[in-house]
Scaffold this active site. Structure first.
Site, PDB file in Angstrom:
ATOM      1  N   GLU A 133       0.837  -1.200   0.000  1.00 31.45           N
ATOM      2  CA  GLU A 133       0.000   0.000   0.000  1.00 31.45           C
ATOM      3  C   GLU A 133       0.874   1.253   0.000  1.00 31.45           C
ATOM      4  O   GLU A 133       1.925   1.282   0.639  1.00 31.45           O
ATOM      5  CB  GLU A 133      -0.913  -0.006   1.234  1.00 31.45           C
ATOM      6  CG  GLU A 133      -1.700  -1.307   1.388  1.00 31.45           C
ATOM      7  CD  GLU A 133      -2.439  -1.419   2.722  1.00 31.45           C
ATOM      8  OE1 GLU A 133      -2.820  -0.376   3.276  1.00 31.45           O
ATOM      9  OE2 GLU A 133      -2.617  -2.551   3.197  1.00 31.45           O
ATOM     10  N   GLU A 160     -10.071   6.333   2.330  1.00 32.85           N
ATOM     11  CA  GLU A 160     -10.477   5.598   3.527  1.00 32.85           C
ATOM     12  C   GLU A 160     -10.443   6.542   4.719  1.00 32.85           C
ATOM     13  O   GLU A 160      -9.554   7.391   4.823  1.00 32.85           O
ATOM     14  CB  GLU A 160      -9.532   4.421   3.769  1.00 32.85           C
ATOM     15  CG  GLU A 160      -9.793   3.647   5.055  1.00 32.85           C
ATOM     16  CD  GLU A 160      -8.752   2.569   5.314  1.00 32.85           C
ATOM     17  OE1 GLU A 160      -8.838   1.922   6.383  1.00 32.85           O
ATOM     18  OE2 GLU A 160      -7.848   2.392   4.477  1.00 32.85           O
TER      19      GLU A 160
END
Length: 419
Positions: free
Chosen positions: A224, A334
């Site tokens: 990520e 997010e």
């Protein structure tokens, strides 16, 4: 006589109370002393000897550490690792014409080359070293435990990565675009850079790409990278560059930024360092172009490039599923919603504007591509999911070379439709 008995009884009770208090205090001291030892051990592990240290105006201290001394090599799988300074192959380049059919090109204002880190104004790290943001004692003490510092919580019982990324029961909410399940060897995209407001320190707001292999049932692997605002981790509300990895669904492996695992080779960017400037509403739009790809010719390691500069790599030996290929690529935003006082958080995602506000107001990710087995960049085909009333996402695929596959996403959090 009765008075003497009463006085004696009082003395006994007082003595017992004082003894209990001293015992309690000693136990507390012992516990605190043990914690201090553990904190210092972790600080010694993360803060390696520096060739040079640079103080930044944002309060960070960047230590220039020899490449061979970085924390990556504390990982047991990397004890005898031979450092690679560059990949063998890059994905086949694709022209990036900065002309858009969606906006007037003469009026368009966006930039990735102007993005910098504030510590650069006070010096730079010498060749052969990498900049590492110095970890402070208070950084570790903000974590729930010394062992949990710099790590995400595991999501036990989830059957796949998609379930986790789109679920809101654990307090995480998303606006995400995903590929179908397949075989992928990398991800490239231009990510709009903002500084969203975060309601409380235990919440965060981020935008990133996920390179995913496997599922929770088989031991999820992820790589990520993106930007985040996370007061609990960094102690401030600045927008910061971050990376993460795991090979077992966030249970025992993996960590944020420069920690055992990722090997940095670049002396310019400090992972975990703040990014400046960020985008302005109706003004200049700032971007990070992030490329992550598997260098199959060079041992299968996963390399990362930021704004055209190679940053470093995740050795293939860290992973199980990602040793071969990724099964899914995702891009998006997010947040964490703690539901303080039973209400939805006001933590913003992206710019804090809904995607229908469009360019220069809403945040976007553009020119979304994947890397195939032949090492070629391909326009990504994606589907989206989101929490519509609090945060939203709008996707569009064009033949325009500037935008390509892209989406606008984000939102303000709590609003009349999201109480």
């Amino acid at each position: 006589m009765a008075e003497v008995k009463l006085s004696f009884g009082f003395v006994v009770v007082l003595y017992v109370f004082m003894a209990a208090s001293l015992c309690y205090t000693d136990n507390n001291r012992s516990s605190s002393s043990h914690e201090n030892v553990e904190v210092q051990k972790l600080l010694n592990s993360l803060n390696k000897p520096a060739v040079k240290s640079i103080k930044s105006s944002d309060g960070d201290i960047m230590d220039c550490v020899r490449i061979s001394d970085q924390p990556a090599f504390d990982h047991p799988l990397l004890k005898n690792h031979t450092i690679k300074m560059r990949p063998i192959y890059h994905p086949n380049p694709v022209a990036d014409n900065k002309v858009s059919s969606m906006v007037n090109a003469t009026a368009d204002r966006h930039s990735s080359s102007s993005i910098t880190q504030l510590w650069h104004s006070n010096g730079k790290c010498p060749k052969g070293t990498i900049p590492i943001r110095r970890t402070k004692k208070e950084d570790i003490l903000r974590a729930s435990s010394v062992d949990s510092y710099g790590k995400k919580k595991s999501f036990i019982g989830k059957s796949s990565f998609i379930d986790v990324e789109l679920g809101v029961t654990d307090g995480h909410e998303y606006a995400v675009a995903s590929t179908k399940t397949g075989q992928f060897y990398g991800s490239k995209s231009a990510i709009n850079l903002w500084n969203p407001k975060v309601q409380q320190s235990s919440e965060f707001s981020l935008t990133q790409t996920w390179v995913v292999g496997g599922t929770y049932d088989t031991g999820l692997n992820t790589i990520e990278a993106g930007w985040q605002v996370y007061p609990f981790l960094y102690g401030d509300n600045k927008t910061r560059l971050f990376i993460y990895w795991t090979s077992d669904g966030y249970q025992k492996t993996g960590c944020y930024n420069i920690c055992p695992g990722f090997i940095q080779t670049n002396n310019k960017y400090a992972i975990g360092g703040s990014l400046s400037p960020t985008s302005e509403t109706d003004g200049t739009q700032q971007e990070l172009t992030i490329l992550i790809w598997k260098d199959n010719a060079g041992g299968g390691d996963w390399w990362m490039q930021l704004n055209g500069e190679t940053i470093g790599y995740w050795p293939s030996s860290l992973f199980t599923h990602l040793k071969n290929s990724a099964s899914t690529i995702q891009w998006g935003g997010e947040i964490i919603n703690e539901r303080s006082q039973g209400r939805h958080t006001t933590t913003q995602m992206g710019s804090g504007q809904f995607p229908k506000q469009w360019y220069r107001k809403a945040s976007y990710i553009r020119k979304i591509e994947t890397v195939d087995q032949s090492n070629a960049l391909r326009t990504a085909e994606v589907s989206t999911s989101h929490e519509q009333n609090c945060y939203d996402i709008l996707t569009r695929i064009t033949t325009d070379n500037f935008w390509g596959t892209h989406f606008f996403y984000g939102g303000p959090g709590r609003n009349p439709n999201c109480p």
